[in-house]
Design a protein around this motif. Structure first.
Motif, PDB file in Angstrom:
ATOM      1  N   MET A   1       0.849  -1.167   0.000  1.00  0.00           N
ATOM      2  CA  MET A   1       0.000   0.000   0.000  1.00  0.00           C
ATOM      3  C   MET A   1       0.899   1.236   0.000  1.00  0.00           C
ATOM      4  O   MET A   1       1.835   1.319   0.760  1.00  0.00           O
ATOM      5  N   PHE A   2       0.600   2.163  -0.886  1.00  0.00           N
ATOM      6  CA  PHE A   2       1.399   3.377  -1.010  1.00  0.00           C
ATOM      7  C   PHE A   2       0.576   4.578  -0.565  1.00  0.00           C
ATOM      8  O   PHE A   2      -0.601   4.695  -0.874  1.00  0.00           O
ATOM      9  N   PHE A   3       1.263   5.471   0.141  1.00  0.00           N
ATOM     10  CA  PHE A   3       0.639   6.725   0.555  1.00  0.00           C
ATOM     11  C   PHE A   3       1.430   7.872  -0.056  1.00  0.00           C
ATOM     12  O   PHE A   3       2.650   7.899   0.005  1.00  0.00           O
ATOM     13  N   PHE A   4       0.728   8.792  -0.639  1.00  0.00           N
ATOM     14  CA  PHE A   4       1.358   9.973  -1.201  1.00  0.00           C
ATOM     15  C   PHE A   4       0.962  11.181  -0.366  1.00  0.00           C
ATOM     16  O   PHE A   4      -0.218  11.409  -0.116  1.00  0.00           O
ATOM     17  N   PHE A   5       1.960  11.932   0.050  1.00  0.00           N
ATOM     18  CA  PHE A   5       1.722  13.150   0.823  1.00  0.00           C
ATOM     19  C   PHE A   5       2.031  14.325  -0.078  1.00  0.00           C
ATOM     20  O   PHE A   5       3.163  14.524  -0.494  1.00  0.00           O
ATOM     21  N   VAL A   6       1.026  15.066  -0.446  1.00  0.00           N
ATOM     22  CA  VAL A   6       1.211  16.250  -1.281  1.00  0.00           C
ATOM     23  C   VAL A   6       0.916  17.458  -0.413  1.00  0.00           C
ATOM     24  O   VAL A   6      -0.224  17.721  -0.041  1.00  0.00           O
ATOM     25  N   GLY A   7       1.973  18.162  -0.065  1.00  0.00           N
ATOM     26  CA  GLY A   7       1.819  19.327   0.779  1.00  0.00           C
ATOM     27  C   GLY A   7       3.005  20.252   0.630  1.00  0.00           C
ATOM     28  O   GLY A   7       3.987  19.937  -0.038  1.00  0.00           O
ATOM     29  N   SER A   8       2.913  21.403   1.260  1.00  0.00           N
ATOM     30  CA  SER A   8       4.010  22.366   1.203  1.00  0.00           C
ATOM     31  C   SER A   8       3.988  23.238   2.447  1.00  0.00           C
ATOM     32  O   SER A   8       2.966  23.382   3.119  1.00  0.00           O
ATOM     33  N   TYR A   9       5.152  23.782   2.745  1.00  0.00           N
ATOM     34  CA  TYR A   9       5.302  24.754   3.815  1.00  0.00           C
ATOM     35  C   TYR A   9       6.032  25.929   3.191  1.00  0.00           C
ATOM     36  O   TYR A   9       7.244  25.902   3.014  1.00  0.00           O
ATOM     37  N   ALA A  10       5.289  26.935   2.771  1.00  0.00           N
ATOM     38  CA  ALA A  10       5.853  28.033   1.997  1.00  0.00           C
ATOM     39  C   ALA A  10       5.357  29.375   2.519  1.00  0.00           C
ATOM     40  O   ALA A  10       4.288  29.452   3.137  1.00  0.00           O
ATOM     41  N   PRO A  11       6.133  30.443   2.274  1.00  0.00           N
ATOM     42  CA  PRO A  11       5.680  31.771   2.690  1.00  0.00           C
ATOM     43  C   PRO A  11       4.590  32.307   1.775  1.00  0.00           C
ATOM     44  O   PRO A  11       4.569  32.045   0.571  1.00  0.00           O
ATOM     45  N   LYS A  12       3.675  33.052   2.357  1.00  0.00           N
ATOM     46  CA  LYS A  12       2.618  33.715   1.605  1.00  0.00           C
ATOM     47  C   LYS A  12       2.835  35.217   1.765  1.00  0.00           C
ATOM     48  O   LYS A  12       2.887  35.723   2.876  1.00  0.00           O
ATOM     49  N   LEU A  13       2.967  35.928   0.651  1.00  0.00           N
ATOM     50  CA  LEU A  13       3.180  37.370   0.671  1.00  0.00           C
ATOM     51  C   LEU A  13       1.882  38.081   0.334  1.00  0.00           C
ATOM     52  O   LEU A  13       1.226  37.748  -0.642  1.00  0.00           O
ATOM     53  N   HIS A  33       5.085  47.715   1.453  1.00  0.00           N
ATOM     54  CA  HIS A  33       4.932  47.047   2.741  1.00  0.00           C
ATOM     55  C   HIS A  33       4.232  45.711   2.512  1.00  0.00           C
ATOM     56  O   HIS A  33       3.159  45.673   1.919  1.00  0.00           O
ATOM     57  N   TYR A  34       4.841  44.611   2.971  1.00  0.00           N
ATOM     58  CA  TYR A  34       4.283  43.276   2.792  1.00  0.00           C
ATOM     59  C   TYR A  34       4.071  42.593   4.131  1.00  0.00           C
ATOM     60  O   TYR A  34       4.822  42.812   5.077  1.00  0.00           O
ATOM     61  N   LYS A  35       3.068  41.739   4.167  1.00  0.00           N
ATOM     62  CA  LYS A  35       2.822  40.852   5.307  1.00  0.00           C
ATOM     63  C   LYS A  35       3.277  39.462   4.868  1.00  0.00           C
ATOM     64  O   LYS A  35       2.799  38.937   3.863  1.00  0.00           O
ATOM     65  N   SER A  41       0.226  23.696   3.779  1.00  0.00           N
ATOM     66  CA  SER A  41      -0.911  23.368   2.913  1.00  0.00           C
ATOM     67  C   SER A  41      -0.857  21.894   2.539  1.00  0.00           C
ATOM     68  O   SER A  41       0.220  21.350   2.281  1.00  0.00           O
ATOM     69  N   ILE A  42      -1.998  21.259   2.510  1.00  0.00           N
ATOM     70  CA  ILE A  42      -2.114  19.885   2.051  1.00  0.00           C
ATOM     71  C   ILE A  42      -3.162  19.877   0.938  1.00  0.00           C
ATOM     72  O   ILE A  42      -4.300  20.306   1.147  1.00  0.00           O
ATOM     73  N   PHE A  43      -2.733  19.419  -0.234  1.00  0.00           N
ATOM     74  CA  PHE A  43      -3.594  19.428  -1.413  1.00  0.00           C
ATOM     75  C   PHE A  43      -4.173  20.822  -1.675  1.00  0.00           C
ATOM     76  O   PHE A  43      -5.357  20.984  -1.921  1.00  0.00           O
ATOM     77  N   PHE A  44      -3.334  21.839  -1.556  1.00  0.00           N
ATOM     78  CA  PHE A  44      -3.671  23.242  -1.825  1.00  0.00           C
ATOM     79  C   PHE A  44      -4.688  23.820  -0.844  1.00  0.00           C
ATOM     80  O   PHE A  44      -5.269  24.870  -1.095  1.00  0.00           O
ATOM     81  N   ILE A  45      -4.908  23.166   0.280  1.00  0.00           N
ATOM     82  CA  ILE A  45      -5.811  23.670   1.316  1.00  0.00           C
ATOM     83  C   ILE A  45      -4.955  24.109   2.494  1.00  0.00           C
ATOM     84  O   ILE A  45      -4.229  23.299   3.063  1.00  0.00           O
ATOM     85  N   PRO A  46      -4.993  25.395   2.876  1.00  0.00           N
ATOM     86  CA  PRO A  46      -4.193  25.844   4.011  1.00  0.00           C
ATOM     87  C   PRO A  46      -4.666  25.189   5.315  1.00  0.00           C
ATOM     88  O   PRO A  46      -5.843  25.220   5.653  1.00  0.00           O
ATOM     89  N   ILE A  47      -3.722  24.592   6.040  1.00  0.00           N
ATOM     90  CA  ILE A  47      -4.033  23.889   7.279  1.00  0.00           C
ATOM     91  C   ILE A  47      -3.599  24.684   8.498  1.00  0.00           C
ATOM     92  O   ILE A  47      -4.338  24.831   9.466  1.00  0.00           O
ATOM     93  N   TRP A  48      -2.370  25.228   8.448  1.00  0.00           N
ATOM     94  CA  TRP A  48      -1.809  25.892   9.620  1.00  0.00           C
ATOM     95  C   TRP A  48      -0.980  27.087   9.178  1.00  0.00           C
ATOM     96  O   TRP A  48      -0.252  27.016   8.190  1.00  0.00           O
ATOM     97  N   GLN A  49      -1.078  28.211   9.903  1.00  0.00           N
ATOM     98  CA  GLN A  49      -0.318  29.415   9.583  1.00  0.00           C
ATOM     99  C   GLN A  49       0.503  29.844  10.779  1.00  0.00           C
ATOM    100  O   GLN A  49       0.083  29.678  11.926  1.00  0.00           O
ATOM    101  N   THR A  50       1.691  30.375  10.514  1.00  0.00           N
ATOM    102  CA  THR A  50       2.557  30.857  11.582  1.00  0.00           C
ATOM    103  C   THR A  50       2.289  32.332  11.854  1.00  0.00           C
ATOM    104  O   THR A  50       1.449  32.959  11.222  1.00  0.00           O
ATOM    105  N   LYS A  51       3.046  32.868  12.789  1.00  0.00           N
ATOM    106  CA  LYS A  51       2.941  34.269  13.138  1.00  0.00           C
ATOM    107  C   LYS A  51       3.361  35.159  11.961  1.00  0.00           C
ATOM    108  O   LYS A  51       4.227  34.793  11.184  1.00  0.00           O
ATOM    109  N   SER A  52       2.757  36.303  11.846  1.00  0.00           N
ATOM    110  CA  SER A  52       3.028  37.209  10.734  1.00  0.00           C
ATOM    111  C   SER A  52       4.253  38.062  10.996  1.00  0.00           C
ATOM    112  O   SER A  52       4.546  38.425  12.131  1.00  0.00           O
TER     113      SER A  52
END
Length: 79
Positions: A1-13, A33-35, A41-52
């Motif tokens: 059985m294979f599991f594929f994890f498609v996710g990312s941890y990237a900055p959002k400007l 000025h940027y935030k 994100s998992i499958f392009f759905i944001p799950i968790w965000q860090t401090k700005s």
């Protein structure tokens, strides 16, 4: 059985509403000025965000600073 994890941890400007400042590196009025917020994100759905963080970034030369660059008078000898 294979599991594929498609996710990312990237900055959002996100550009804040502000008038542009003059870049101390390339002397063009393209510093905005940027935030910046990292998000998991998992499958392009944001799950968790860090401090700005709030940064000033030049759109032309990618200069980065934590405070607004001081307005300077540009003379012909600097160019």
């Amino acid at each position: 059985m294979f599991f594929f994890f498609v996710g990312s941890y990237a900055p959002k400007l996100s550009r804040m509403m502000s008038s542009p400042g003059r870049c101390p590196n390339c002397f063009t009025p393209t510093v905005y000025h940027y935030k910046v917020q990292h998000q998991l994100s998992i499958f392009f759905i944001p799950i968790w965000q860090t401090k700005s963080k709030y940064l000033w970034i030049c759109d032309r030369c990618k200069w980065t600073g934590f405070s607004r660059p001081e307005e300077q008078e540009i003379t012909d000898t600097e160019l």
